[in-house]
Design a protein around this motif. Structure first.
Motif, PDB file in Angstrom:
ATOM      1  N   THR A 129      40.160  71.244 -64.963  1.00  0.00           N
ATOM      2  CA  THR A 129      39.621  70.441 -66.051  1.00  0.00           C
ATOM      3  C   THR A 129      39.563  71.252 -67.341  1.00  0.00           C
ATOM      4  N   ILE A 200      31.913  54.199 -73.843  1.00  0.00           N
ATOM      5  CA  ILE A 200      32.497  55.169 -72.913  1.00  0.00           C
ATOM      6  C   ILE A 200      32.554  54.559 -71.519  1.00  0.00           C
ATOM      7  N   ILE A 202      33.440  55.329 -67.489  1.00  0.00           N
ATOM      8  CA  ILE A 202      33.586  56.449 -66.553  1.00  0.00           C
ATOM      9  C   ILE A 202      34.064  55.920 -65.204  1.00  0.00           C
ATOM     10  N   VAL A 228      36.798  58.192 -69.439  1.00  0.00           N
ATOM     11  CA  VAL A 228      36.625  59.459 -68.727  1.00  0.00           C
ATOM     12  C   VAL A 228      37.120  59.214 -67.308  1.00  0.00           C
ATOM     13  N   SER A 229      38.267  59.811 -66.963  1.00  0.00           N
ATOM     14  CA  SER A 229      38.905  59.495 -65.689  1.00  0.00           C
ATOM     15  C   SER A 229      39.746  60.656 -65.194  1.00  0.00           C
ATOM     16  N   ARG A 243      41.148  59.258 -74.526  1.00  0.00           N
ATOM     17  CA  ARG A 243      41.044  59.540 -73.093  1.00  0.00           C
ATOM     18  C   ARG A 243      40.614  60.987 -72.859  1.00  0.00           C
ATOM     19  N   ILE A 244      39.610  61.155 -71.999  1.00  0.00           N
ATOM     20  CA  ILE A 244      39.197  62.482 -71.544  1.00  0.00           C
ATOM     21  C   ILE A 244      39.603  62.591 -70.077  1.00  0.00           C
ATOM     22  N   THR A 246      39.629  64.469 -66.650  1.00  0.00           N
ATOM     23  CA  THR A 246      38.669  65.417 -66.097  1.00  0.00           C
ATOM     24  C   THR A 246      39.262  66.402 -65.101  1.00  0.00           C
ATOM     25  N   GLN A 264      33.624  65.805 -64.034  1.00  0.00           N
ATOM     26  CA  GLN A 264      33.163  64.826 -65.021  1.00  0.00           C
ATOM     27  C   GLN A 264      31.849  65.271 -65.664  1.00  0.00           C
ATOM     28  N   VAL A 267      32.648  67.782 -68.478  1.00  0.00           N
ATOM     29  CA  VAL A 267      33.081  67.246 -69.773  1.00  0.00           C
ATOM     30  C   VAL A 267      31.959  66.468 -70.450  1.00  0.00           C
ATOM     31  N   LEU A 268      31.129  65.776 -69.668  1.00  0.00           N
ATOM     32  CA  LEU A 268      30.012  65.050 -70.268  1.00  0.00           C
ATOM     33  C   LEU A 268      28.968  66.010 -70.834  1.00  0.00           C
TER      34      LEU A 268
END
Length: 321
Positions: A129, A200, A202, A228-229, A243-244, A246, A264, A267-268
């Protein structure tokens, strides 16, 4: 091509189903052999594809796929998929773990072995990540959150816990935010977002229908949407403006894989800290105020000297009994 592929597959995942296919292969027609070729090369395909999708990939029809299932001993496509899932659960998952982590969990593993395997899995997930993290993108999202009128966070099932945690953190530093795990309430909130809002979504797989619906509704309302995926090509990722990702997408990622959730959380947590930096004065003021508000519900800390004196007195009392 079939001469080399079957043996490699047969010793791996879904060997029971593959063996049935190999047994019938010499007597199959050309159309049936198209399906056999696809399944030998991609034995896990039925776990992800509907009967129509499998038929299109094999260049046949759904009716032909059904006849194929019956030819190798199944009453239809659904029992065929169940058998593949059973075989895959018994063998392929173990081999996937060995390939990815170095060893599989076993019934005779010591606690030390299990801990080592878990540590390797979680460490790898976090490292992957971090290696693919788009920091300018994270900064862009945090800036938008810090200046937003409202933040909606959507998550269902295990992702709801992450959504709730993120909402609580943002709220403590002064960001007007809500999390939604129930689709009707989430859609209602999403519909009243605007260009000054951030939404957001998730989801580990990026395929959770409710989360996709809520994020799409927020995007249609004008909000900046963020996915977030673990899957950069998922429907959730495609539904979002930003897009984030992870971790490196794993084709057979298990929904309850905690290493994915830890990635996840990473990143959060980073996103939360970047937002706190954006509004440093407001963040510190709010955190201090919330700490004071709950201080009366915390037991006062005993000093090290007082604790040592108490332990010594208890020891003497015990000796004199």
């Amino acid at each position: 091509m079939l001469a080399s592929s079957p043996s490699a597959v047969a010793e791996g995942a879904t060997s029971g189903v593959v063996n049935r296919i190999l047994t019938q292969l010499p007597s199959m027609s050309g159309t049936m052999r198209k399906i056999a070729t696809l399944l030998i090369e991609q034995p896990q395909a039925p776990l992800e594809l509907s009967i129509g999708e499998l038929a299109r990939q094999a260049g046949t029809s759904p009716a032909t796929v059904t006849r194929f299932c019956r030819l190798i001993g199944y009453s239809g496509y659904v029992p065929f998929r169940v058998s593949i899932a059973t075989d895959f659960g018994r063998t392929s998952a173990r081999k996937t773990w060995k390939a990815d982590i170095g060893r599989a969990f076993g019934p005779d593993d010591t606690p030390s072995d299990v801990l080592s395997t878990l540590l390797n899995a979680h460490t790898r997930s976090l490292q992957e990540t971090a290696s693919i993290m788009d920091l300018p993108l994270m900064k862009e999202i945090s800036t938008r959150i810090a200046s937003s009128r409202h933040v909606d966070i959507y998550g269902v099932g295990g992702s709801a816990t992450l959504a709730e945690e993120m909402q609580a953190r943002l709220y403590r530093i002064g960001i007007n935010s809500h999390y939604w795990s129930e689709v009707h309430a989430g859609l209602t909130s999403a519909a009243i977002q605007d260009a000054d809002c951030v939404a957001i979504g998730i989801s580990n797989t990026g395929r959770t229908e409710e989360t996709i619906q809520m994020l799409l509704q927020a995007r249609d309302a004008g909000a900046l949407t963020v996915a977030v995926s673990n899957n950069p090509k998922s429907q959730l990722a495609e539904a979002a403006d930003l897009r984030i990702i992870t971790s490196v997408y794993e084709r057979f990622l298990q929904p309850d894989d905690l290493s994915a959730k830890h990635a996840q959380l990473l990143v959060l947590d980073l996103l939360y800290l970047l937002v706190a930096q954006e509004n440093f004065h407001q963040s510190t003021t709010n955190l201090a105020a919330s700490a004071v508000a709950v201080s009366s519900h915390r037991r006062p800390q005993r000093s090290r000297v007082a604790r040592a004196q108490g332990e010594h007195a208890a020891s003497i009392a015990k000796e004199t009994r």
